[in-house]
Scaffold this motif. Structure first.
Motif, PDB file in Angstrom:
ATOM      1  N   MET A 174       0.896  -1.010   0.100  1.00 36.82           N
ATOM      2  CA  MET A 174       0.221   0.181  -0.376  1.00 36.82           C
ATOM      3  C   MET A 174       0.860   1.315   0.150  1.00 36.82           C
ATOM      4  O   MET A 174       1.344   1.578   1.363  1.00 36.82           O
ATOM      5  N   PRO A 175       0.919   2.105  -0.843  1.00 38.45           N
ATOM      6  CA  PRO A 175       1.727   3.035  -1.244  1.00 38.45           C
ATOM      7  C   PRO A 175       1.325   4.651  -0.328  1.00 38.45           C
ATOM      8  O   PRO A 175       0.455   4.341   0.582  1.00 38.45           O
ATOM      9  N   ARG A 176       1.734   5.173   0.822  1.00 39.81           N
ATOM     10  CA  ARG A 176       1.639   6.176   1.494  1.00 39.81           C
ATOM     11  C   ARG A 176       2.632   7.266   1.089  1.00 39.81           C
ATOM     12  O   ARG A 176       3.954   7.607   0.824  1.00 39.81           O
ATOM     13  N   ILE A 177       2.197   8.675   1.566  1.00 43.79           N
ATOM     14  CA  ILE A 177       2.905   9.403   1.019  1.00 43.79           C
ATOM     15  C   ILE A 177       2.673  10.543   2.415  1.00 43.79           C
ATOM     16  O   ILE A 177       1.276  10.113   3.249  1.00 43.79           O
ATOM     17  N   GLU A 178       3.622  10.927   2.503  1.00 47.35           N
ATOM     18  CA  GLU A 178       3.477  11.667   3.615  1.00 47.35           C
ATOM     19  C   GLU A 178       3.980  13.569   3.435  1.00 47.35           C
ATOM     20  O   GLU A 178       5.420  12.955   3.439  1.00 47.35           O
ATOM     21  N   ILE A 179       3.761  13.952   4.502  1.00 47.69           N
ATOM     22  CA  ILE A 179       3.893  15.404   3.600  1.00 47.69           C
ATOM     23  C   ILE A 179       3.605  16.296   5.033  1.00 47.69           C
ATOM     24  O   ILE A 179       2.653  16.323   5.569  1.00 47.69           O
ATOM     25  N   ARG A 180       4.878  17.169   4.960  1.00 45.23           N
ATOM     26  CA  ARG A 180       5.272  18.166   6.537  1.00 45.23           C
ATOM     27  C   ARG A 180       5.001  19.564   6.186  1.00 45.23           C
ATOM     28  O   ARG A 180       5.706  19.892   5.267  1.00 45.23           O
ATOM     29  N   THR A 181       3.938  20.832   6.944  1.00 47.44           N
ATOM     30  CA  THR A 181       4.318  21.837   6.044  1.00 47.44           C
ATOM     31  C   THR A 181       4.202  22.401   7.560  1.00 47.44           C
ATOM     32  O   THR A 181       2.987  22.098   8.243  1.00 47.44           O
ATOM     33  N   GLU A 182       4.378  23.505   7.492  1.00 41.92           N
ATOM     34  CA  GLU A 182       5.202  24.307   8.351  1.00 41.92           C
ATOM     35  C   GLU A 182       4.184  25.656   8.170  1.00 41.92           C
ATOM     36  O   GLU A 182       4.747  26.156   7.021  1.00 41.92           O
ATOM     37  N   ILE A 183       3.592  25.862   9.210  1.00 44.94           N
ATOM     38  CA  ILE A 183       2.284  27.349   8.556  1.00 44.94           C
ATOM     39  C   ILE A 183       2.395  28.375   9.715  1.00 44.94           C
ATOM     40  O   ILE A 183       2.268  27.860  11.051  1.00 44.94           O
ATOM     41  N   LYS A 184       2.470  29.533   9.621  1.00 47.86           N
ATOM     42  CA  LYS A 184       3.450  30.315  11.136  1.00 47.86           C
ATOM     43  C   LYS A 184       1.365  31.005  10.846  1.00 47.86           C
ATOM     44  O   LYS A 184       0.955  32.423  10.216  1.00 47.86           O
ATOM     45  N   ALA A 185       0.497  30.508  11.397  1.00 42.72           N
ATOM     46  CA  ALA A 185      -0.587  30.716  11.405  1.00 42.72           C
ATOM     47  C   ALA A 185      -0.918  29.882  13.117  1.00 42.72           C
ATOM     48  O   ALA A 185      -0.783  28.908  13.596  1.00 42.72           O
ATOM     49  N   ASP A 186      -2.543  30.441  13.752  1.00 41.63           N
ATOM     50  CA  ASP A 186      -3.531  29.662  14.502  1.00 41.63           C
ATOM     51  C   ASP A 186      -3.303  28.204  14.619  1.00 41.63           C
ATOM     52  O   ASP A 186      -3.701  27.828  12.819  1.00 41.63           O
ATOM     53  N   ILE A 187      -3.798  26.737  14.868  1.00 42.93           N
ATOM     54  CA  ILE A 187      -3.682  26.320  14.928  1.00 42.93           C
ATOM     55  C   ILE A 187      -5.302  26.313  14.655  1.00 42.93           C
ATOM     56  O   ILE A 187      -5.419  25.086  13.246  1.00 42.93           O
ATOM     57  N   GLN A 188      -5.828  26.635  15.790  1.00 44.19           N
ATOM     58  CA  GLN A 188      -7.397  25.941  14.581  1.00 44.19           C
ATOM     59  C   GLN A 188      -7.354  27.475  13.519  1.00 44.19           C
ATOM     60  O   GLN A 188      -8.978  26.568  12.774  1.00 44.19           O
ATOM     61  N   LEU A 189      -7.602  27.947  12.908  1.00 45.32           N
ATOM     62  CA  LEU A 189      -7.446  28.542  11.329  1.00 45.32           C
ATOM     63  C   LEU A 189      -7.422  27.529  10.544  1.00 45.32           C
ATOM     64  O   LEU A 189      -7.757  27.381   9.693  1.00 45.32           O
ATOM     65  N   VAL A 190      -5.586  26.922  10.351  1.00 48.06           N
ATOM     66  CA  VAL A 190      -5.074  26.054   9.859  1.00 48.06           C
ATOM     67  C   VAL A 190      -6.438  24.342  10.163  1.00 48.06           C
ATOM     68  O   VAL A 190      -6.333  23.994   8.322  1.00 48.06           O
ATOM     69  N   PHE A 191      -6.769  24.024  11.040  1.00 45.58           N
ATOM     70  CA  PHE A 191      -7.434  23.115  10.393  1.00 45.58           C
ATOM     71  C   PHE A 191      -8.452  23.380  10.199  1.00 45.58           C
ATOM     72  O   PHE A 191      -8.854  22.649   9.355  1.00 45.58           O
ATOM     73  N   ASP A 192      -9.441  24.097  10.805  1.00 44.74           N
ATOM     74  CA  ASP A 192     -10.648  24.935   9.620  1.00 44.74           C
ATOM     75  C   ASP A 192     -10.427  24.982   8.895  1.00 44.74           C
ATOM     76  O   ASP A 192     -10.909  24.008   7.467  1.00 44.74           O
ATOM     77  N   ASP A 201       1.175  22.373  17.393  1.00 41.96           N
ATOM     78  CA  ASP A 201       1.221  23.936  17.713  1.00 41.96           C
ATOM     79  C   ASP A 201       2.546  24.165  18.185  1.00 41.96           C
ATOM     80  O   ASP A 201       2.683  23.136  19.089  1.00 41.96           O
ATOM     81  N   SER A 202       3.206  24.637  17.415  1.00 48.89           N
ATOM     82  CA  SER A 202       4.793  24.470  17.748  1.00 48.89           C
ATOM     83  C   SER A 202       5.305  26.427  18.157  1.00 48.89           C
ATOM     84  O   SER A 202       5.340  26.977  17.008  1.00 48.89           O
ATOM     85  N   SER A 203       5.174  26.542  19.243  1.00 46.17           N
ATOM     86  CA  SER A 203       5.097  28.107  19.384  1.00 46.17           C
ATOM     87  C   SER A 203       4.290  28.915  18.556  1.00 46.17           C
ATOM     88  O   SER A 203       5.289  30.203  18.114  1.00 46.17           O
ATOM     89  N   GLY A 204       3.141  29.116  17.776  1.00 41.96           N
ATOM     90  CA  GLY A 204       2.438  30.045  17.417  1.00 41.96           C
ATOM     91  C   GLY A 204       2.882  29.082  15.330  1.00 41.96           C
ATOM     92  O   GLY A 204       2.052  29.895  14.652  1.00 41.96           O
ATOM     93  N   VAL A 205       3.441  28.405  15.357  1.00 39.63           N
ATOM     94  CA  VAL A 205       3.896  28.062  14.765  1.00 39.63           C
ATOM     95  C   VAL A 205       3.037  25.909  13.855  1.00 39.63           C
ATOM     96  O   VAL A 205       3.108  25.644  15.473  1.00 39.63           O
ATOM     97  N   THR A 206       2.120  26.223  12.933  1.00 35.66           N
ATOM     98  CA  THR A 206       1.349  24.930  12.958  1.00 35.66           C
ATOM     99  C   THR A 206       1.628  24.066  12.620  1.00 35.66           C
ATOM    100  O   THR A 206       2.180  24.832  10.544  1.00 35.66           O
ATOM    101  N   ILE A 207       2.094  23.101  12.631  1.00 32.71           N
ATOM    102  CA  ILE A 207       2.611  22.091  12.015  1.00 32.71           C
ATOM    103  C   ILE A 207       2.085  20.966  11.412  1.00 32.71           C
ATOM    104  O   ILE A 207       1.292  20.727  12.130  1.00 32.71           O
ATOM    105  N   MET A 208       1.398  20.794  10.297  1.00 27.34           N
ATOM    106  CA  MET A 208       0.060  20.306   9.474  1.00 27.34           C
ATOM    107  C   MET A 208       1.677  18.964   9.041  1.00 27.34           C
ATOM    108  O   MET A 208       2.193  19.620   7.860  1.00 27.34           O
ATOM    109  N   THR A 209       0.874  17.889   9.075  1.00 22.55           N
ATOM    110  CA  THR A 209       0.973  16.886   8.744  1.00 22.55           C
ATOM    111  C   THR A 209       0.381  15.372   7.917  1.00 22.55           C
ATOM    112  O   THR A 209      -0.728  15.532   8.486  1.00 22.55           O
ATOM    113  N   ASP A 210       0.109  15.248   6.554  1.00 24.28           N
ATOM    114  CA  ASP A 210      -0.182  14.519   6.180  1.00 24.28           C
ATOM    115  C   ASP A 210       0.058  12.872   5.661  1.00 24.28           C
ATOM    116  O   ASP A 210       0.686  13.229   5.256  1.00 24.28           O
ATOM    117  N   ILE A 211      -0.827  12.280   6.455  1.00 19.15           N
ATOM    118  CA  ILE A 211      -0.648  11.121   5.698  1.00 19.15           C
ATOM    119  C   ILE A 211      -1.609  10.330   5.103  1.00 19.15           C
ATOM    120  O   ILE A 211      -2.741   9.968   5.526  1.00 19.15           O
TER     121      ILE A 211
END
Length: 169
Positions: A1-19, A99-109
């Motif tokens: 089964m193929p797996r794609i993992e992508i990590r993106t750092e976003i300078k924004a509040d976790i709630q905003l990025v989640f929504d 949430d890492s000190s105001g930076v949201t680390i978003m990881t897609d699997i």
């Protein structure tokens, strides 16, 4: 089964990025190049637990439909969507947020199975995994762009964002 993992750092509040990540409207913007539209289920706004959306899009020159459902949801740190019906044999797309000190680390699997047995495996190796990675990277670029500007909050509050400076690729 193929797996794609992508990590993106976003300078924004976790709630905003989640929504923004579960926004049907932003998903449409990020997939304009495939003419993707939501045709059933939740077709605008934010999708939540046990809700589904059916997408119609053009991939590889052919229009396809795909229905996915939110199968796991832990606000604002995780949600997962899984294919109910569509061209894949199956897929599960996990969205993780830290949430890492105001930076949201978003990881897609993104785990998926292609149809057609050995032909599907061959397609994965030749082009499908690369194609799917490119789609996810572009989607995350748009989430980041909107989250780090006023456009993200405007989109979520129903105000019409200014797209005059919006560039694709």
């Amino acid at each position: 089964m193929p797996r794609i993992e992508i990590r993106t750092e976003i300078k924004a509040d976790i709630q905003l990025v989640f929504d923004l990540s579960r926004s049907i409207d932003l998903h449409k913007i990020s997939t304009e190049h495939t003419n993707e539209t939501a045709v059933a289920g939740i077709t605008s706004g934010l999708i939540g637990m046990n809700e589904s959306v059916t997408w119609r899009a053009r991939h590889f020159g052919v229009y396809q439909t795909l229905t996915s459902r939110i199968s796991d949801f832990n606000h604002p740190i995780f949600f997962a969507d899984e294919m109910v019906s569509g061209a894949f044999r199956s897929f599960r797309h996990e969205h993780h947020f830290i949430d890492s000190s105001g930076v949201t680390i978003m990881t897609d699997i993104f785990d998926y199975r292609s149809p057609m047995g050995i032909l599907g495996v061959l397609a994965d190796n030749l082009f499908l995994k690369k194609y799917m990675t490119k789609l996810l990277v572009e989607r995350n670029r748009i989430v980041k762009e909107f989250a780090e500007s006023d456009r993200g909050r405007e989109l979520l509050t129903g105000k019409t964002p200014n797209f005059s400076n919006y560039k694709r690729y």
